[in-house]
Design an enzyme around this catalytic site. Sequence first.
Site, PDB file in Angstrom:
ATOM      1  N   GLU A   1       0.820  -1.220   0.000  1.00 53.44           N
ATOM      2  CA  GLU A   1       0.000   0.000   0.000  1.00 53.44           C
ATOM      3  C   GLU A   1       0.855   1.272   0.000  1.00 53.44           C
ATOM      4  O   GLU A   1       2.055   1.222   0.297  1.00 53.44           O
ATOM      5  CB  GLU A   1      -0.932   0.000   1.217  1.00 53.44           C
TER       6      GLU A   1
ATOM      7  N   LYS B   1      -3.149  -1.331  13.835  1.00 58.97           N
ATOM      8  CA  LYS B   1      -2.354  -0.201  14.298  1.00 58.97           C
ATOM      9  C   LYS B   1      -2.423  -0.149  15.824  1.00 58.97           C
ATOM     10  O   LYS B   1      -3.464  -0.414  16.416  1.00 58.97           O
ATOM     11  CB  LYS B   1      -2.926   1.107  13.735  1.00 58.97           C
TER      12      LYS B   1
HETATM   13  N1  PSU Z   1      -0.744   1.264  10.039  1.00 59.30           N
HETATM   14  C1  PSU Z   1       0.225   2.152  10.388  1.00 59.30           C
HETATM   15  N2  PSU Z   1       0.255   3.346   9.753  1.00 59.30           N
HETATM   16  C2  PSU Z   1      -0.630   3.669   8.778  1.00 59.30           C
HETATM   17  C3  PSU Z   1      -1.631   2.725   8.397  1.00 59.30           C
HETATM   18  C4  PSU Z   1      -1.635   1.548   9.065  1.00 59.30           C
HETATM   19  O1  PSU Z   1       1.010   1.870  11.285  1.00 59.30           O
HETATM   20  O2  PSU Z   1      -0.552   4.769   8.231  1.00 59.30           O
HETATM   21  C5  PSU Z   1      -2.632   3.078   7.336  1.00 59.30           C
HETATM   22  C6  PSU Z   1      -2.956   1.870   6.465  1.00 59.30           C
HETATM   23  O3  PSU Z   1      -2.955   2.319   5.129  1.00 59.30           O
HETATM   24  C7  PSU Z   1      -4.353   1.477   6.883  1.00 59.30           C
HETATM   25  C8  PSU Z   1      -4.936   2.834   7.189  1.00 59.30           C
HETATM   26  O4  PSU Z   1      -5.065   0.813   5.875  1.00 59.30           O
HETATM   27  O5  PSU Z   1      -3.889   3.445   7.925  1.00 59.30           O
HETATM   28  C9  PSU Z   1      -6.247   2.813   7.917  1.00 59.30           C
HETATM   29  O6  PSU Z   1      -6.687   4.124   8.027  1.00 59.30           O
HETATM   30  P1  PSU Z   1      -8.175   4.462   8.533  1.00 59.30           P
HETATM   31  O7  PSU Z   1      -8.197   4.087   9.987  1.00 59.30           O
HETATM   32  O8  PSU Z   1      -8.303   5.926   8.307  1.00 59.30           O
HETATM   33  O9  PSU Z   1      -9.104   3.619   7.704  1.00 59.30           O
END
Ligand code: PSU
Length: 301
Positions: free
Chosen positions: A21, A155
């Site tokens: 990604e 995360k």
């Molecule tokens: N994990 C991390 N840093 C990030 C992400 C995940 O440590 O930046 C990103 C990934 O792309 C994941 C996204 O799919 O955050 C999810 O964001 P949201 O909670 O806004 O859907």
Amino acid sequence: MHIAPHIARAVAAGAPVVALETALIAHGLPPPFNLEVALQAEDLIRQGGALPATIGVVAGRPTIGLTADEINLFANREGILKTNISNLAWTITRQAWGGTTVSATMKLAYRAGIRVLMTGGIGGVHRDVEKTLDISSDLRVLAETPMFVVCSGTKAILDVRKTFEYLETMGVPVIGYQTDQFPAFFSRTSGVKLDMMAATLEEVVRVGQTHWATGHHSAVIVAVPIPSEAEIPQPEVEAALSHALAEAEQAQVVGKALTPYLLSTIEKLTAGRSLRANVALLLHNAQVAAALSRIWANTTS
Ligand code: PSU
Ligand code: MN
């Protein structure tokens, strides 16, 4: 959608390909680490005998298999959107650049015929979900897209148990790779027990095959703990995180901006250790994903 010719050929031949990604590159990691880790992860995947396909929206064009120059732009360009499935069409229509989250990356990868994706941590259920209803669209897409997703849990800033429960509700198998705990990103353990633990990637592949052969269409999560030498103990992460969460609330940071804000605050509070841990787990996951995709390719060819 543009698929790089070498990726299209590999997919057509049933050769191993791993999707990566770009939200992580554009929004999750600070420069220059974002570029270094993105290129190193690709190298490790190649060394592991698979092809890396980094995915993002380049000036309105969803692209599968970015060039190193394009990855460089994702790492350094201003104004890149964080693109999930709800604003993917918007990103394309506005001819914008979009760093794709796990949700949008999975959609694009699957359409291109790729069945293995790697990342650091998936999105999930936020800790203050009762107040915000903030649940990542990653979970929606995991529920409806048959791919292996190699990650180190969710995360660190999320509610690990609620995320795990949500995944179970949506029928997404979570298989611990050589662990019986859902990993907590920076830490190997979270206190959330898994009832599926695989000692080998061959076993993971067999479970995935069986899952899809029995009529299911959801992803299979391969939960890989951070290497021990890079781990930050859970109490330490929790302490930094509660500080960061309080700061975020005070600064009224919400929605998509929350993750980048919390990660950079935690980085300051741990004097950069969280960043090194993040890099370590990503590079390890790249190796695991390459190996998995080779086994998958052998099984299906
Ligand atoms: N994990 C991390 N840093 C990030 C992400 C995940 O440590 O930046 C990103 C990934 O792309 C994941 C996204 O799919 O955050 C999810 O964001 P949201 O909670 O806004 O859907
Ligand atoms: Mn969200």
